[in-house]
Design an enzyme around this catalytic site. Sequence first.
Site, PDB file in Angstrom:
ATOM      1  N   ASP A 212      67.969   5.638 122.327  1.00  8.18           N
ATOM      2  CA  ASP A 212      67.573   6.089 123.731  1.00  8.18           C
ATOM      3  C   ASP A 212      67.328   7.755 123.951  1.00  8.18           C
ATOM      4  O   ASP A 212      66.300   7.462 122.566  1.00  8.18           O
ATOM      5  CB  ASP A 212      69.528   6.636 123.969  1.00  8.18           C
ATOM      6  CG  ASP A 212      70.265   7.296 122.876  1.00  8.18           C
ATOM      7  OD1 ASP A 212      69.643   8.272 122.331  1.00  8.18           O
ATOM      8  OD2 ASP A 212      71.643   7.020 122.947  1.00  8.18           O
TER       9      ASP A 212
ATOM     10  N   TYR B 299      78.226   0.466 135.380  1.00  5.98           N
ATOM     11  CA  TYR B 299      76.858   1.643 134.940  1.00  5.98           C
ATOM     12  C   TYR B 299      75.625   2.097 136.174  1.00  5.98           C
ATOM     13  O   TYR B 299      75.784   1.227 136.547  1.00  5.98           O
ATOM     14  CB  TYR B 299      76.419   1.660 134.057  1.00  5.98           C
ATOM     15  CG  TYR B 299      77.375   1.651 132.564  1.00  5.98           C
ATOM     16  CD1 TYR B 299      77.916   2.602 131.904  1.00  5.98           C
ATOM     17  CD2 TYR B 299      77.781  -0.180 132.387  1.00  5.98           C
ATOM     18  CE1 TYR B 299      78.557   2.512 130.802  1.00  5.98           C
ATOM     19  CE2 TYR B 299      78.506  -0.066 130.452  1.00  5.98           C
ATOM     20  CZ  TYR B 299      79.039   1.288 130.423  1.00  5.98           C
ATOM     21  OH  TYR B 299      79.801   0.620 129.625  1.00  5.98           O
TER      22      TYR B 299
ATOM     23  N   ASP C 275      78.620   6.644 124.695  1.00  7.70           N
ATOM     24  CA  ASP C 275      77.655   6.805 123.862  1.00  7.70           C
ATOM     25  C   ASP C 275      77.722   8.977 124.127  1.00  7.70           C
ATOM     26  O   ASP C 275      77.923   9.642 125.396  1.00  7.70           O
ATOM     27  CB  ASP C 275      76.317   6.800 123.481  1.00  7.70           C
ATOM     28  CG  ASP C 275      76.536   5.714 123.417  1.00  7.70           C
ATOM     29  OD1 ASP C 275      77.726   5.123 122.179  1.00  7.70           O
ATOM     30  OD2 ASP C 275      75.798   4.394 122.964  1.00  7.70           O
TER      31      ASP C 275
ATOM     32  N   ARG D  12      72.263   0.587 126.029  1.00  6.73           N
ATOM     33  CA  ARG D  12      70.218   0.898 125.350  1.00  6.73           C
ATOM     34  C   ARG D  12      69.835  -0.677 124.624  1.00  6.73           C
ATOM     35  O   ARG D  12      68.524  -0.299 124.143  1.00  6.73           O
ATOM     36  CB  ARG D  12      71.383   1.328 124.030  1.00  6.73           C
ATOM     37  CG  ARG D  12      71.904   3.023 124.325  1.00  6.73           C
ATOM     38  CD  ARG D  12      71.776   3.742 123.041  1.00  6.73           C
ATOM     39  NE  ARG D  12      73.280   3.271 122.757  1.00  6.73           N
ATOM     40  CZ  ARG D  12      73.337   3.179 121.256  1.00  6.73           C
ATOM     41  NH1 ARG D  12      72.445   4.139 120.787  1.00  6.73           N
ATOM     42  NH2 ARG D  12      75.022   3.071 120.645  1.00  6.73           N
TER      43      ARG D  12
END
Length: 308
Positions: free
Chosen positions: A80, A66, A38, A172
């Site tokens: 987000d 992540y 993203d 998300r």
Amino acid sequence: MNAVLIIDKPAGLTSHDVVNRVRRILGERAVGHLGTLDPLATGVLPMVIGNLTRLAQFYSSCVKAYSGAISFGFATDTYDSAGEAISPAQSVSLYLTQVRQLARQFHGVIEQTPPPFSAKKIQGVPAYKLARKHMEVALKPVQVEIHEFEITEVENDRAKFRARVASGTYMRSIAHEMGQKLGCGAHLESLRRTAVGEFELSAAHTLEELEVVCQSGDIEELFVHPRRILPALPSVTATEEMATLIRSGRAVNLPDLSQARQVKVFRGQRELIAIATRIAGTLFHPKIVLIESVNAVKAAGRRQSYNV
């Protein structure tokens, strides 16, 4: 130019923006990436260049790692921090044990609904295009696999985490669902990808670094060594006779690798020329040829003679 390059994607750029920047810097049209990030997210974005774009199929289901932070207190339409609030802000005070207990619900194979602002398609149209027009976005839950989701720190209304997930998992959505379960709303505040398969953040380079090194002419030092690509597959170094057969798309005999299903075939130490699949006994057929075919080489020669 055939190579793999790991870019440390900055916030604010789409993955396609990064592809275009790399194309411009390297002067190469054949450039792709191994997994969308993203615009908000940063970190590992492996780029495949030239004939190595054909390797993308081997990374469609690889594990991604992540680190990031979730902000509790209100939800957003994008799930987000780039989106608009869709719930009233609440004052929240979190406890580490509380959030860790909640995080345990997001382990293993689970059902997850993708965010409305995502590339998932509804009747052929990306969901985010419908969401931007404030149209109804009804995405069906999909199965995803979460190998690790650990809350590392909690401070007031903010929780930091690290995660290892299968492709197709939206961090998300995890943040959004955690907010729903606590009844206070939540959104993903920040996200940094630290690994895609064997490609790690420690080997990543910024776009600015790429531009500087490219101008100095030492660009190969930034590329991933080809022998490190697809480490689960054994490697074999081809003779010139084998390389000729592979270029023609013909099977080759590899007696030392009779137990392997697929192998990486190199010419010399650095030139990856094929991924070959065992078809019978010690006979391997080049599933993906990463050097130009005999016909392509002949055609290139003809074009060059015409230009002269």
